[in-house]
Enzyme design. Structure first.
Site, PDB file in Angstrom:
ATOM      1  N   LYS A 282       0.818  -1.224   0.000  1.00 59.80           N
ATOM      2  CA  LYS A 282       0.000   0.000   0.000  1.00 59.80           C
ATOM      3  C   LYS A 282       0.846   1.267   0.000  1.00 59.80           C
ATOM      4  O   LYS A 282       0.496   2.243  -0.663  1.00 59.80           O
ATOM      5  CB  LYS A 282      -0.982   0.016   1.167  1.00 59.80           C
ATOM      6  CG  LYS A 282      -0.362  -0.040   2.545  1.00 59.80           C
ATOM      7  CD  LYS A 282      -1.422   0.034   3.634  1.00 59.80           C
ATOM      8  CE  LYS A 282      -0.777  -0.124   4.996  1.00 59.80           C
ATOM      9  NZ  LYS A 282      -0.544  -1.529   5.377  1.00 59.80           N
TER      10      LYS A 282
ATOM     11  N   LYS B 282      -3.799   3.930   4.698  1.00 58.23           N
ATOM     12  CA  LYS B 282      -4.808   3.338   3.808  1.00 58.23           C
ATOM     13  C   LYS B 282      -5.690   4.419   3.186  1.00 58.23           C
ATOM     14  O   LYS B 282      -6.085   4.310   2.022  1.00 58.23           O
ATOM     15  CB  LYS B 282      -5.642   2.318   4.577  1.00 58.23           C
ATOM     16  CG  LYS B 282      -4.824   1.048   4.875  1.00 58.23           C
ATOM     17  CD  LYS B 282      -5.556   0.065   5.743  1.00 58.23           C
ATOM     18  CE  LYS B 282      -4.693  -1.178   5.941  1.00 58.23           C
ATOM     19  NZ  LYS B 282      -5.062  -1.958   7.115  1.00 58.23           N
TER      20      LYS B 282
ATOM     21  N   GLY C 178      -5.345 -10.619   5.786  1.00 63.14           N
ATOM     22  CA  GLY C 178      -4.433 -11.550   6.455  1.00 63.14           C
ATOM     23  C   GLY C 178      -3.638 -12.183   5.335  1.00 63.14           C
ATOM     24  O   GLY C 178      -4.004 -12.037   4.159  1.00 63.14           O
TER      25      GLY C 178
HETATM   26  N1  LIG Z   1       0.583  -9.345   6.284  1.00 64.78           N
HETATM   27  C1  LIG Z   1      -0.622  -9.123   5.776  1.00 64.78           C
HETATM   28  O1  LIG Z   1      -1.630  -9.706   6.212  1.00 64.78           O
HETATM   29  C2  LIG Z   1      -0.791  -8.165   4.612  1.00 64.78           C
HETATM   30  C3  LIG Z   1      -2.073  -7.915   4.088  1.00 64.78           C
HETATM   31  C4  LIG Z   1      -2.200  -7.074   2.980  1.00 64.78           C
HETATM   32  C5  LIG Z   1      -1.083  -6.470   2.443  1.00 64.78           C
HETATM   33  N2  LIG Z   1       0.141  -6.698   3.000  1.00 64.78           N
HETATM   34  C6  LIG Z   1       1.300  -6.082   2.384  1.00 64.78           C
HETATM   35  O2  LIG Z   1       2.135  -7.101   1.870  1.00 64.78           O
HETATM   36  C7  LIG Z   1       3.494  -6.678   1.931  1.00 64.78           C
HETATM   37  C8  LIG Z   1       4.333  -7.749   2.657  1.00 64.78           C
HETATM   38  O3  LIG Z   1       3.816  -7.926   3.962  1.00 64.78           O
HETATM   39  P1  LIG Z   1       4.350  -9.118   4.871  1.00 64.78           P
HETATM   40  O4  LIG Z   1       3.486  -9.124   6.080  1.00 64.78           O
HETATM   41  O5  LIG Z   1       4.501 -10.356   4.082  1.00 64.78           O
HETATM   42  O6  LIG Z   1       5.817  -8.560   5.252  1.00 64.78           O
HETATM   43  P2  LIG Z   1       7.037  -9.400   5.845  1.00 64.78           P
HETATM   44  O7  LIG Z   1       6.555 -10.614   6.560  1.00 64.78           O
HETATM   45  O8  LIG Z   1       7.880  -8.432   6.589  1.00 64.78           O
HETATM   46  O9  LIG Z   1       7.837  -9.903   4.557  1.00 64.78           O
HETATM   47  C9  LIG Z   1       8.655  -9.067   3.794  1.00 64.78           C
HETATM   48  C10 LIG Z   1       9.497  -9.944   2.878  1.00 64.78           C
HETATM   49  O10 LIG Z   1      10.249  -9.099   2.030  1.00 64.78           O
HETATM   50  C11 LIG Z   1      11.654  -9.429   2.148  1.00 64.78           C
HETATM   51  N3  LIG Z   1      12.374  -8.156   2.060  1.00 64.78           N
HETATM   52  C12 LIG Z   1      12.089  -7.008   2.693  1.00 64.78           C
HETATM   53  N4  LIG Z   1      12.963  -6.050   2.331  1.00 64.78           N
HETATM   54  C13 LIG Z   1      13.806  -6.618   1.436  1.00 64.78           C
HETATM   55  C14 LIG Z   1      14.930  -6.150   0.716  1.00 64.78           C
HETATM   56  N5  LIG Z   1      15.373  -4.903   0.826  1.00 64.78           N
HETATM   57  N6  LIG Z   1      15.563  -7.019  -0.117  1.00 64.78           N
HETATM   58  C15 LIG Z   1      15.128  -8.279  -0.250  1.00 64.78           C
HETATM   59  N7  LIG Z   1      14.077  -8.786   0.430  1.00 64.78           N
HETATM   60  C16 LIG Z   1      13.431  -7.966   1.254  1.00 64.78           C
HETATM   61  C17 LIG Z   1      11.824 -10.088   3.506  1.00 64.78           C
HETATM   62  O11 LIG Z   1      12.941 -10.952   3.458  1.00 64.78           O
HETATM   63  P3  LIG Z   1      13.350 -11.876   4.706  1.00 64.78           P
HETATM   64  O12 LIG Z   1      12.219 -12.877   4.863  1.00 64.78           O
HETATM   65  O13 LIG Z   1      14.604 -12.546   4.339  1.00 64.78           O
HETATM   66  O14 LIG Z   1      13.446 -10.961   5.880  1.00 64.78           O
HETATM   67  C18 LIG Z   1      10.495 -10.832   3.625  1.00 64.78           C
HETATM   68  O15 LIG Z   1      10.592 -12.079   2.992  1.00 64.78           O
HETATM   69  C19 LIG Z   1       3.471  -5.324   2.610  1.00 64.78           C
HETATM   70  O16 LIG Z   1       3.452  -4.324   1.613  1.00 64.78           O
HETATM   71  C20 LIG Z   1       2.161  -5.309   3.363  1.00 64.78           C
HETATM   72  O17 LIG Z   1       1.649  -3.991   3.560  1.00 64.78           O
HETATM   73  C21 LIG Z   1       0.316  -7.536   4.061  1.00 64.78           C
END
Ligand SMILES: NC(=O)c1ccc[n+]([C@@H]2O[C@H](COP(=O)([O-])OP(=O)(O)OC[C@H]3O[C@@H](n4cnc5c(N)ncnc54)[C@H](OP(=O)(O)O)[C@@H]3O)[C@@H](O)[C@H]2O)c1
Length: 449
Positions: free
Chosen positions: A128, A228, A325
């Site tokens: 987002k 948001k 989620g």
């Molecule tokens: N979580 C939810 O329910 C949800 C819902 C809707 C939207 N979103 C959106 O989805 C996105 C991801 O959310 P998430 O919860 O999955 O986040 P997360 O668990 O923190 O995962 C981020 C991933 O990106 C990798 N990463 C981050 N920075 C990086 C970099 N500079 N170089 C290479 N890899 C990098 C991390 O690697 P490592 O694993 O090695 O640390 C990790 O695998 C966000 O934009 C969030 O707003 C999330």
């Protein structure tokens, strides 16, 4: 013989088409997916891509060809991709039909997506922050390269509503939105309303269910909801908000007694985002808000999310569903991936926005105010006369007992309410906590009084 403008009908084509529909299995198409990020969302995508779903029954197979992460040694709860790398250049050298971005920050996501779109590879994102800040320029790049950027999962991932508005510029000519967009806040306020839990207990329950970050302030202080709202404004093509356009208030001051008092006037307290655009002017607020029980957003309890939209041709168009989620986000991302490969590349709505930021106007709403009186039971008549002395009309008073009462006030701006609060504190030692009210809460409460 047919003329150039007539259409020839070939009856032999019909049985052939039917036989394909009824007797043939759909041709299998294997999609090479690149995954930017393998965190909560990325892993859910990898699990779903490997599983049996309605998509696999329709002949879509997904192979996660490569994923970019920060740490390749981290344990992952998903089938591992063919290539896992920390090297962005190595990731970019891969061959993908579509790339799904779930990194979570603007950089390096923006640069990588621009490179991929530049090569004509469709990109789907759940990010987002990125879409709000850079979505319009990336969508324009995608259009120039004949590919697509899709971002349904970035805004209310569990309520896929952007596709419904896409390619409908008249219906989506919007000037007002109000919504419940933060699942954690909604869960906490729902607990206060349902069983009178204390704020601390409701927060602890949310934390025990893994709903919050270690530091929950982005949820509790309205900052996630603000992100948001900025995203929605950019998707609606409203333009950039000036910093003071939105009155942001967290939910930390809401108590179980506030919820009980709301119930006595036929209302409930919901964590809302609300914004209106009038030409080049915008006003909005974020915070706990009194909502009549017959309002569609009042029914969204627990972690449900929803949004109500009004515009030139529609009013009160509602979308609601589960809060975001990882699993529902992954489903929305894969649906978007299939859409980007099945249809002619379209530019999802991210209209060109005016270069100048919008002007801000204060949001004027009704108010629900808890007034606390030190050491005496308040007399409603006195309360009314004190407030009318400050030029604020009291529409209704409830719960005048136990050193506190709750007031429903006629429309006023935050500034007016702050001045009233300060004056009451100084002149009468009355402490106030004020929440906004919408949906005709005053009128509704008077019919119930
Ligand atoms: N979580 C939810 O329910 C949800 C819902 C809707 C939207 N979103 C959106 O989805 C996105 C991801 O959310 P998430 O919860 O999955 O986040 P997360 O668990 O923190 O995962 C981020 C991933 O990106 C990798 N990463 C981050 N920075 C990086 C970099 N500079 N170089 C290479 N890899 C990098 C991390 O690697 P490592 O694993 O090695 O640390 C990790 O695998 C966000 O934009 C969030 O707003 C999330």
């Amino acid at each position: 013989m047919s003329s150039a403008s007539s259409i020839e009908f070939d009856p032999s084509a019909l049985p052939a088409a039917r036989s394909v529909a009824h007797h043939s299995r759909p041709a299998v198409r294997t999609i090479q997916v690149g995954l930017l990020g393998l965190g909560n969302v990325g892993q859910a995508v990898a699990r779903l891509a490997a599983g049996v779903t309605p998509l696999s029954e329709r002949g879509w197979r997904f192979q996660v060809a490569g994923a970019l992460v920060r740490d390749t040694r981290r344990a992952r709860d998903c089938p591992l991709p063919a290539r896992l790398t920390t090297d962005a250049a190595a990731f970019l050298r891969g061959s993908y039909d579509v790339v799904i971005e779930a990194l979570g920050t603007i950089e390096p996501a923006r640069t990588l997506i621009a490179r991929l779109l530049g090569r004509g590879i469709p990109v789907v994102t759940a990010n987002k922050a990125l879409v709000a800040a850079e979505g319009a320029s990336l969508a324009a790049l995608a259009a120039r390269r004949g590919t697509s950027l899709r971002y349904e999962a970035s805004a209310l991932a569990g309520v896929p509503f952007l596709g419904a508005l896409d390619a409908r510029p008249l219906v989506s000519d919007l000037h007002h939105c109000v919504g419940v967009v933060n699942g954690t806040s909604n869960f906490i306020l729902s607990r206060l309303a349902a069983d009178g839990a204390s704020f601390a207990d409701a927060l602890a329950a949310a934390q025990a269910l893994g709903m919050t970050e270690p530091d929950p302030s982005r949820d509790l202080d309205g900052l996630d909801a603000c992100d948001k709202l900025m995203l929605l404004a950019s998707i609606f093509g409203w333009g950039r908000f000036p910093p003071d356009a939105v009155d942001v208030c967290g939910i930390r001051d809401v108590t179980g007694r506030d919820s009980a008092a709301a119930r006595t006037v036929g209302c409930t307290i919901k964590p809302l985002v609300c914004a209106s655009r009038d030409g080049a002017t915008v006003s909005g607020f974020i915070g706990p808000t009194l909502v009549p029980l017959d309002h569609p957003l009042a029914a969204l309890t627990g972690t449900l999310s929803g949004i109500q939209l009004s515009g030139r041709f529609i009013s009160d168009l509602c979308f609601s569903g589960p809060g975001a989620g990882p699993d529902i986000t992954a489903a929305t991302l894969l649906d978007d991936a299939v859409e980007s490969l099945s249809s002619a590349p379209t530019r999802l709505r991210l209209p060109r926005v005016p270069a100048e930021p919008l002007a801000a106007a204060p949001a004027v709403t009704e108010w629900f105010v808890r007034a606390q009186f030190p050491g005496f039971v308040p007399d409603p008549a006195t309360v009314r006369s004190v407030l009318s002395g400050f030029g604020v009309a009291v529409q209704h008073v409830t719960g005048a007992e136990d050193e506190a009462c709750w007031l429903l006030l006629a429309p006023a701006s935050r500034q007016q309410i702050v001045e009233v609060e300060a004056a009451l504190r100084e002149t009468h030692r009355i402490r106030c906590v004020s929440f906004r009210a919408i949906g005709g809460a005053c009128a509704w409460s008077m019919t119930r009084a």
